[in-house]
Design a protein around this motif. Structure first.
Motif, PDB file in Angstrom:
ATOM      1  N   PRO A 114       1.007  -1.059   0.017  1.00  0.00           N
ATOM      2  CA  PRO A 114      -0.026  -0.067  -0.007  1.00  0.00           C
ATOM      3  C   PRO A 114       1.006   1.103  -0.097  1.00  0.00           C
ATOM      4  O   PRO A 114       1.987   1.174   0.483  1.00  0.00           O
ATOM      5  N   GLU A 115       0.405   2.229  -0.707  1.00  0.00           N
ATOM      6  CA  GLU A 115       1.042   3.448  -0.669  1.00  0.00           C
ATOM      7  C   GLU A 115       1.013   4.213   0.461  1.00  0.00           C
ATOM      8  O   GLU A 115       0.006   4.160   1.084  1.00  0.00           O
ATOM      9  N   THR A 116       1.960   4.663   1.218  1.00  0.00           N
ATOM     10  CA  THR A 116       2.236   5.398   2.372  1.00  0.00           C
ATOM     11  C   THR A 116       2.203   6.893   2.210  1.00  0.00           C
ATOM     12  O   THR A 116       2.915   7.244   1.127  1.00  0.00           O
ATOM     13  N   ARG A 117       1.694   7.531   2.955  1.00  0.00           N
ATOM     14  CA  ARG A 117       1.769   9.064   2.973  1.00  0.00           C
ATOM     15  C   ARG A 117       2.125   9.608   4.372  1.00  0.00           C
ATOM     16  O   ARG A 117       1.423   9.078   5.437  1.00  0.00           O
ATOM     17  N   GLN A 118       2.795  10.505   4.357  1.00  0.00           N
ATOM     18  CA  GLN A 118       3.073  11.278   5.580  1.00  0.00           C
ATOM     19  C   GLN A 118       1.629  12.029   5.993  1.00  0.00           C
ATOM     20  O   GLN A 118       1.235  12.617   5.296  1.00  0.00           O
ATOM     21  N   GLN A 119       1.495  11.948   7.366  1.00  0.00           N
ATOM     22  CA  GLN A 119       0.200  12.820   8.133  1.00  0.00           C
ATOM     23  C   GLN A 119       0.646  14.180   7.949  1.00  0.00           C
ATOM     24  O   GLN A 119       1.670  14.591   8.122  1.00  0.00           O
ATOM     25  N   SER A 120      -0.646  14.700   7.806  1.00  0.00           N
ATOM     26  CA  SER A 120      -0.327  16.541   7.755  1.00  0.00           C
ATOM     27  C   SER A 120      -0.623  16.744   9.355  1.00  0.00           C
ATOM     28  O   SER A 120      -0.733  16.065  10.148  1.00  0.00           O
ATOM     29  N   PHE A 121       0.088  17.936   9.521  1.00  0.00           N
ATOM     30  CA  PHE A 121      -0.056  18.592  10.768  1.00  0.00           C
ATOM     31  C   PHE A 121      -1.326  18.488  11.445  1.00  0.00           C
ATOM     32  O   PHE A 121      -1.430  18.309  12.753  1.00  0.00           O
ATOM     33  N   GLU A 122      -2.389  18.852  10.888  1.00  0.00           N
ATOM     34  CA  GLU A 122      -3.706  19.093  11.519  1.00  0.00           C
ATOM     35  C   GLU A 122      -4.128  17.503  11.759  1.00  0.00           C
ATOM     36  O   GLU A 122      -4.791  17.022  12.813  1.00  0.00           O
ATOM     37  N   GLU A 123      -3.717  16.589  11.043  1.00  0.00           N
ATOM     38  CA  GLU A 123      -3.970  15.092  11.462  1.00  0.00           C
ATOM     39  C   GLU A 123      -3.322  14.527  12.493  1.00  0.00           C
ATOM     40  O   GLU A 123      -3.804  13.828  13.524  1.00  0.00           O
ATOM     41  N   ILE A 124      -1.995  15.058  12.716  1.00  0.00           N
ATOM     42  CA  ILE A 124      -1.238  14.650  13.772  1.00  0.00           C
ATOM     43  C   ILE A 124      -1.585  15.419  15.169  1.00  0.00           C
ATOM     44  O   ILE A 124      -1.860  14.733  16.307  1.00  0.00           O
ATOM     45  N   TYR A 125      -1.884  16.805  15.150  1.00  0.00           N
ATOM     46  CA  TYR A 125      -2.313  17.458  16.323  1.00  0.00           C
ATOM     47  C   TYR A 125      -3.440  18.069  16.583  1.00  0.00           C
ATOM     48  O   TYR A 125      -3.891  18.722  17.373  1.00  0.00           O
ATOM     49  N   GLY A 126      -4.493  17.691  15.540  1.00  0.00           N
ATOM     50  CA  GLY A 126      -6.008  18.257  15.557  1.00  0.00           C
ATOM     51  C   GLY A 126      -6.724  17.378  16.453  1.00  0.00           C
ATOM     52  O   GLY A 126      -6.187  16.284  17.124  1.00  0.00           O
ATOM     53  N   PRO A 127      -7.845  17.613  16.788  1.00  0.00           N
ATOM     54  CA  PRO A 127      -8.669  16.943  17.579  1.00  0.00           C
ATOM     55  C   PRO A 127      -9.111  15.700  17.371  1.00  0.00           C
ATOM     56  O   PRO A 127      -9.013  15.456  16.212  1.00  0.00           O
ATOM     57  N   PRO A 128      -9.106  14.517  18.156  1.00  0.00           N
ATOM     58  CA  PRO A 128      -9.370  13.305  17.498  1.00  0.00           C
ATOM     59  C   PRO A 128     -10.784  13.273  16.811  1.00  0.00           C
ATOM     60  O   PRO A 128     -11.492  14.052  17.188  1.00  0.00           O
ATOM     61  N   GLU A 129     -10.899  12.257  16.015  1.00  0.00           N
ATOM     62  CA  GLU A 129     -12.150  12.030  15.389  1.00  0.00           C
ATOM     63  C   GLU A 129     -13.560  12.314  16.262  1.00  0.00           C
ATOM     64  O   GLU A 129     -14.332  12.888  15.989  1.00  0.00           O
ATOM     65  N   ASN A 130     -13.260  11.330  17.322  1.00  0.00           N
ATOM     66  CA  ASN A 130     -14.354  11.175  18.447  1.00  0.00           C
ATOM     67  C   ASN A 130     -13.411  11.252  19.809  1.00  0.00           C
ATOM     68  O   ASN A 130     -12.676  10.442  20.000  1.00  0.00           O
TER      69      ASN A 130
END
Length: 146
Positions: A5-21
């Motif tokens: 599977p292709e890997t991609r680096q997480q964005s700043f928002e994904e890493i430090y943003g609020p969790p989904e729930n």
């Protein structure tokens, strides 16, 4: 041979943003419970419930309400009646002696917090209970309205 599977680096928002729930609930802290009443027969202790969440079944993202132990008893009874498929955990035991002692109040506070974390975190109760959101978020919650 299977392609990786292709890997991609997480964005700043994904890493430090609020969790989904997210859902955080606390029943006061060591210094928060407040004892009210002047005479021994009229004294009672209230506990501050603080909730922070982004789960849609809760009306408010952040809330704080005060409840006394007897409110928790009514709330638990109502939950048991409306949620036959879910086993509702017990509350900390009733205290008959030294109930206004700091150590006793703190043990009860910890037990009430344990109870609420289980109940509020249960997905069936989050979506199926009519009383849950009201109990933890409505400052004007009325036990007799249920």
């Amino acid at each position: 041979m299977q392609a990786l599977p292709e890997t991609r680096q997480q964005s700043f928002e994904e890493i430090y943003g609020p969790p989904e729930n997210f859902l955080e609930i606390e029943v006061g802290n060591v210094k928060d419970p407040q004892t009210h009443g002047l005479t021994p027969s009229s004294r009672y202790t209230t506990y501050l419930i603080t909730l922070s969440t982004n789960i849609p079944s809760f009306k408010l993202r952040n809330s704080s309400v005060r409840r006394r132990y007897s409110d928790f008893e009514y709330f638990r009874d109502i939950l048991e009646r409306e949620s036959a498929r879910v086993t509702i955990p017990p509350l900390p035991g009733k205290v008959y002696f030294n109930k206004f002692d700091d150590a006793v109040i703190e043990e009860r506070r910890k037990g009430l917090e344990r109870f609420l974390r289980i109940v509020v975190g249960h997905p069936l109760l989050q979506t199926g209970s009519r009383v849950l959101g009201s109990f933890v978020q409505d400052p004007n919650w009325d036990r007799n309205a249920w």
